[in-house]
Design a protein around this motif. Structure first.
Motif, PDB file in Angstrom:
ATOM      1  N   ARG A  83       0.867  -1.180   0.000  1.00 13.19           N
ATOM      2  CA  ARG A  83       0.000   0.000   0.000  1.00 13.19           C
ATOM      3  C   ARG A  83       0.895   1.219   0.000  1.00 13.19           C
ATOM      4  O   ARG A  83       1.697   1.417   0.906  1.00 13.19           O
ATOM      5  N   THR A  84       0.754   2.062  -1.018  1.00 15.70           N
ATOM      6  CA  THR A  84       1.638   3.224  -1.086  1.00 15.70           C
ATOM      7  C   THR A  84       0.878   4.522  -0.844  1.00 15.70           C
ATOM      8  O   THR A  84       1.450   5.593  -0.913  1.00 15.70           O
ATOM      9  N   ASP A  85      -0.416   4.408  -0.573  1.00 18.71           N
ATOM     10  CA  ASP A  85      -1.147   5.624  -0.212  1.00 18.71           C
ATOM     11  C   ASP A  85      -0.817   5.950   1.242  1.00 18.71           C
ATOM     12  O   ASP A  85      -0.325   5.101   1.989  1.00 18.71           O
ATOM     13  N   THR A  86      -1.071   7.187   1.645  1.00 20.28           N
ATOM     14  CA  THR A  86      -0.724   7.590   3.003  1.00 20.28           C
ATOM     15  C   THR A  86      -1.615   6.902   4.024  1.00 20.28           C
ATOM     16  O   THR A  86      -2.829   7.010   3.978  1.00 20.28           O
ATOM     17  N   HIS A  87      -0.973   6.157   4.911  1.00 15.64           N
ATOM     18  CA  HIS A  87      -1.684   5.576   6.040  1.00 15.64           C
ATOM     19  C   HIS A  87      -0.673   5.344   7.153  1.00 15.64           C
ATOM     20  O   HIS A  87       0.519   5.391   6.926  1.00 15.64           O
ATOM     21  N   HIS A  88      -1.166   5.129   8.330  1.00 17.50           N
ATOM     22  CA  HIS A  88      -0.273   4.989   9.473  1.00 17.50           C
ATOM     23  C   HIS A  88      -0.233   3.541   9.949  1.00 17.50           C
ATOM     24  O   HIS A  88      -1.022   2.724   9.503  1.00 17.50           O
ATOM     25  N   HIS A  89       0.706   3.270  10.850  1.00 16.60           N
ATOM     26  CA  HIS A  89       0.886   1.895  11.299  1.00 16.60           C
ATOM     27  C   HIS A  89       0.879   1.756  12.807  1.00 16.60           C
ATOM     28  O   HIS A  89       1.336   2.640  13.521  1.00 16.60           O
ATOM     29  N   PHE A  90       0.392   0.617  13.220  1.00 21.72           N
ATOM     30  CA  PHE A  90       0.382   0.289  14.634  1.00 21.72           C
ATOM     31  C   PHE A  90       1.155  -0.998  14.825  1.00 21.72           C
ATOM     32  O   PHE A  90       0.854  -2.014  14.201  1.00 21.72           O
ATOM     33  N   LEU A  91       2.189  -0.961  15.643  1.00 18.03           N
ATOM     34  CA  LEU A  91       2.964  -2.168  15.929  1.00 18.03           C
ATOM     35  C   LEU A  91       2.563  -2.712  17.288  1.00 18.03           C
ATOM     36  O   LEU A  91       2.644  -2.007  18.296  1.00 18.03           O
ATOM     37  N   CYS A  92       2.130  -3.965  17.285  1.00 20.03           N
ATOM     38  CA  CYS A  92       1.796  -4.591  18.561  1.00 20.03           C
ATOM     39  C   CYS A  92       3.093  -5.085  19.186  1.00 20.03           C
ATOM     40  O   CYS A  92       3.831  -5.864  18.577  1.00 20.03           O
ATOM     41  N   THR A  93       3.380  -4.637  20.394  1.00 19.75           N
ATOM     42  CA  THR A  93       4.639  -4.988  21.032  1.00 19.75           C
ATOM     43  C   THR A  93       4.612  -6.430  21.543  1.00 19.75           C
ATOM     44  O   THR A  93       5.645  -6.987  21.874  1.00 19.75           O
ATOM     45  N   ALA A  94       3.422  -7.034  21.583  1.00 20.65           N
ATOM     46  CA  ALA A  94       3.328  -8.417  22.054  1.00 20.65           C
ATOM     47  C   ALA A  94       3.442  -9.409  20.897  1.00 20.65           C
ATOM     48  O   ALA A  94       4.297 -10.279  20.899  1.00 20.65           O
ATOM     49  N   CYS A  95       2.575  -9.285  19.879  1.00 17.46           N
ATOM     50  CA  CYS A  95       2.583 -10.280  18.799  1.00 17.46           C
ATOM     51  C   CYS A  95       3.337  -9.791  17.560  1.00 17.46           C
ATOM     52  O   CYS A  95       3.448 -10.526  16.577  1.00 17.46           O
ATOM     53  N   LYS A  96       3.868  -8.551  17.591  1.00 13.67           N
ATOM     54  CA  LYS A  96       4.687  -7.988  16.509  1.00 13.67           C
ATOM     55  C   LYS A  96       3.913  -7.753  15.212  1.00 13.67           C
ATOM     56  O   LYS A  96       4.483  -7.550  14.163  1.00 13.67           O
TER      57      LYS A  96
END
Ligand code: ZN
Ligand code: ZN
Length: 146
Positions: A83-96
């Motif tokens: 996906r190259t459109d602008t969007h943000h990311h959330f990293l789960c620190t438990a399951c990665k």
């Protein structure tokens, strides 16, 4: 969002190789933000002659041409996104797991107002995903005798 992989390569005058097509197809069918190793391992199953270097090089080329994006949300780890459109990311620190977060950044207009020309916007969030947050909740509950 999905564009024909072949067209994507041709538009940028990139040589169409089966490996590049395979990698693009994988990323367009797995929006899980895999890393190079994960892609390599998955493709190796159907293409035993595939080398790790080929995968790394192809990813590098696709990234340079802006066909895919590289995400470096956790130090020393690069994950890929078709996906190259602008969007943000959330990293789960438990399951990665990295999830897409649909948000419009309200600060873009302010930055552009200063004469800056924005080419990429990355927003990273870290914490527990809904699944892991629930698990954590249950663990806390079981500890609590009340
Ligand atoms: Zn999680
Ligand atoms: Zn993404």
């Amino acid at each position: 969002m999905y564009e024909d992989d072949l067209t994507l390569l041709r538009q940028r005058n990139l040589k169409v190789t089966p490996q590049r097509l395979q990698i693009l197809h994988y990323l367009h069918t797995h929006y899980t933000h895999p890393d190079a190793d994960e892609i390599y391992t998955a493709l190796k199953r159907t293409s035993p002659s595939l080398s790790r270097t080929t995968v790394y090089n192809a990813l590098e080329t696709l990234k340079k041409e802006n066909i895919i994006h590289a995400i470096t949300i956790s130090a020393g780890e690069t994950r890929y996104d078709a996906r190259t459109d602008t969007h943000h990311h959330f990293l789960c620190t438990a399951c990665k797991k990295i999830s897409d977060i649909e948000l419009i950044c309200p600060n873009i207009k302010r930055v552009e107002g200063g004469g800056y020309c924005i080419e990429e916007v990355h927003g990273y969030f870290k914490g527990l995903c809904p699944l892991c947050a629930k698990k954590q909740e249950r663990k806390d509950e079981s500890k609590d005798p009340t």
